[in-house]
Design a protein around this motif. Structure first.
Motif, PDB file in Angstrom:
ATOM      1  N   ALA A   1       0.831  -1.208   0.000  1.00 43.32           N
ATOM      2  CA  ALA A   1       0.000   0.000   0.000  1.00 43.32           C
ATOM      3  C   ALA A   1       0.862   1.253   0.000  1.00 43.32           C
ATOM      4  O   ALA A   1       0.598   2.197  -0.757  1.00 43.32           O
ATOM      5  N   VAL A   2       1.884   1.267   0.826  1.00 47.88           N
ATOM      6  CA  VAL A   2       2.772   2.428   0.895  1.00 47.88           C
ATOM      7  C   VAL A   2       3.519   2.597  -0.425  1.00 47.88           C
ATOM      8  O   VAL A   2       3.597   3.703  -0.976  1.00 47.88           O
ATOM      9  N   GLY A  20       1.191   3.756  -3.129  1.00 46.09           N
ATOM     10  CA  GLY A  20       0.860   5.169  -2.912  1.00 46.09           C
ATOM     11  C   GLY A  20       1.981   6.092  -3.357  1.00 46.09           C
ATOM     12  O   GLY A  20       1.748   7.099  -4.025  1.00 46.09           O
ATOM     13  N   ILE A  21       3.212   5.730  -3.003  1.00 45.43           N
ATOM     14  CA  ILE A  21       4.362   6.535  -3.422  1.00 45.43           C
ATOM     15  C   ILE A  21       4.504   6.508  -4.938  1.00 45.43           C
ATOM     16  O   ILE A  21       4.701   7.550  -5.575  1.00 45.43           O
ATOM     17  N   THR A  22       4.375   5.316  -5.519  1.00 47.28           N
ATOM     18  CA  THR A  22       4.473   5.184  -6.966  1.00 47.28           C
ATOM     19  C   THR A  22       3.383   5.996  -7.654  1.00 47.28           C
ATOM     20  O   THR A  22       3.629   6.647  -8.676  1.00 47.28           O
ATOM     21  N   GLY A  23       2.184   5.987  -7.101  1.00 48.01           N
ATOM     22  CA  GLY A  23       1.084   6.753  -7.672  1.00 48.01           C
ATOM     23  C   GLY A  23       1.312   8.251  -7.604  1.00 48.01           C
ATOM     24  O   GLY A  23       1.095   8.967  -8.584  1.00 48.01           O
ATOM     25  N   VAL A  24       1.757   8.727  -6.457  1.00 51.58           N
ATOM     26  CA  VAL A  24       1.997  10.169  -6.302  1.00 51.58           C
ATOM     27  C   VAL A  24       3.112  10.625  -7.238  1.00 51.58           C
ATOM     28  O   VAL A  24       3.003  11.664  -7.901  1.00 51.58           O
ATOM     29  N   VAL A  67      -2.989   5.603  -6.489  1.00 47.36           N
ATOM     30  CA  VAL A  67      -3.249   6.192  -5.168  1.00 47.36           C
ATOM     31  C   VAL A  67      -4.586   5.690  -4.615  1.00 47.36           C
ATOM     32  O   VAL A  67      -4.689   5.326  -3.436  1.00 47.36           O
ATOM     33  N   SER A  96      -4.199   2.118  -3.535  1.00 44.92           N
ATOM     34  CA  SER A  96      -3.401   1.999  -2.312  1.00 44.92           C
ATOM     35  C   SER A  96      -4.241   2.283  -1.064  1.00 44.92           C
ATOM     36  O   SER A  96      -4.025   1.674  -0.017  1.00 44.92           O
ATOM     37  N   LEU A  97      -5.210   3.171  -1.184  1.00 43.37           N
ATOM     38  CA  LEU A  97      -6.110   3.423  -0.052  1.00 43.37           C
ATOM     39  C   LEU A  97      -6.945   2.183   0.270  1.00 43.37           C
ATOM     40  O   LEU A  97      -7.217   1.891   1.435  1.00 43.37           O
ATOM     41  N   TYR A 135      -4.957  -0.439   2.332  1.00 37.87           N
ATOM     42  CA  TYR A 135      -4.868  -0.212   3.779  1.00 37.87           C
ATOM     43  C   TYR A 135      -5.984  -0.941   4.517  1.00 37.87           C
ATOM     44  O   TYR A 135      -5.841  -1.260   5.695  1.00 37.87           O
ATOM     45  N   GLY A 137      -4.390  -3.820  -7.416  1.00 34.36           N
ATOM     46  CA  GLY A 137      -3.006  -3.407  -7.179  1.00 34.36           C
ATOM     47  C   GLY A 137      -2.023  -4.134  -8.079  1.00 34.36           C
ATOM     48  O   GLY A 137      -1.093  -3.524  -8.621  1.00 34.36           O
TER      49      GLY A 137
END
Length: 141
Positions: free
Chosen positions: A26-27, A30-34, A77, A80-81, A84, A94
């Motif tokens: 998830a982290v 999220g980082i990859t998405g941002v 992103v 990734s939410l 969680y 994912g």
């Protein structure tokens, strides 16, 4: 002489391992998405960071690559939410979105090579983390 049964710690350790891998995925997603969103914005704005190449098989306009990375990043992103919450739909999505990120970064490799290789590696770890966790080891919501 009676013995009291000892609790099985293997199952709880396996659940903790699975939960840790899901949070890791998830982290990372999220980082990859941002970062994909930022990369997309840079490409749409036609920033000078990108290399222009000629005679490349997968040649798109830089703005097209920007929209592709922006959309994949936004979806990453959102997924990734869901990770969680350890939702099964988020695990499946994912893996799918990480695979699409790998393909998009491979195809845009000449435009921003070092970053593309880094994103491919991160997405590979995301797929690994989501695939090694069994269905019975996470809670589905």
């Amino acid at each position: 002489m009676t013995t009291t049964p000892t609790p099985r710690t293997g199952h709880s350790a396996r659940q903790a391992w699975a939960g840790g891998l899901t949070v890791f995925a998830a982290v990372m997603l999220g980082i990859t998405g941002v970062v994909g969103i930022f990369r997309g914005i840079m490409a749409i704005a036609e920033d000078d960071v990108f290399v222009t190449t000629h005679n490349y098989v997968f040649e798109f306009d830089l703005t097209s690559w920007g929209w592709i990375h922006l959309i994949l990043g936004a979806i990453g992103v959102i997924v990734s939410l869901g990770l969680y919450r350890a939702a099964m739909w988020a695990r499946i999505a994912g893996v799918g979105i990480a695979a699409l990120i790998i393909i998009a970064n491979f195809m845009s490799l000449p435009y921003y090579p070092v970053w593309s290789v880094l994103m491919i590696a991160m997405s590979g770890f995301i797929i690994w983390a989501l695939c090694v966790v069994g269905h019975d080891e996470t809670t589905e919501t």
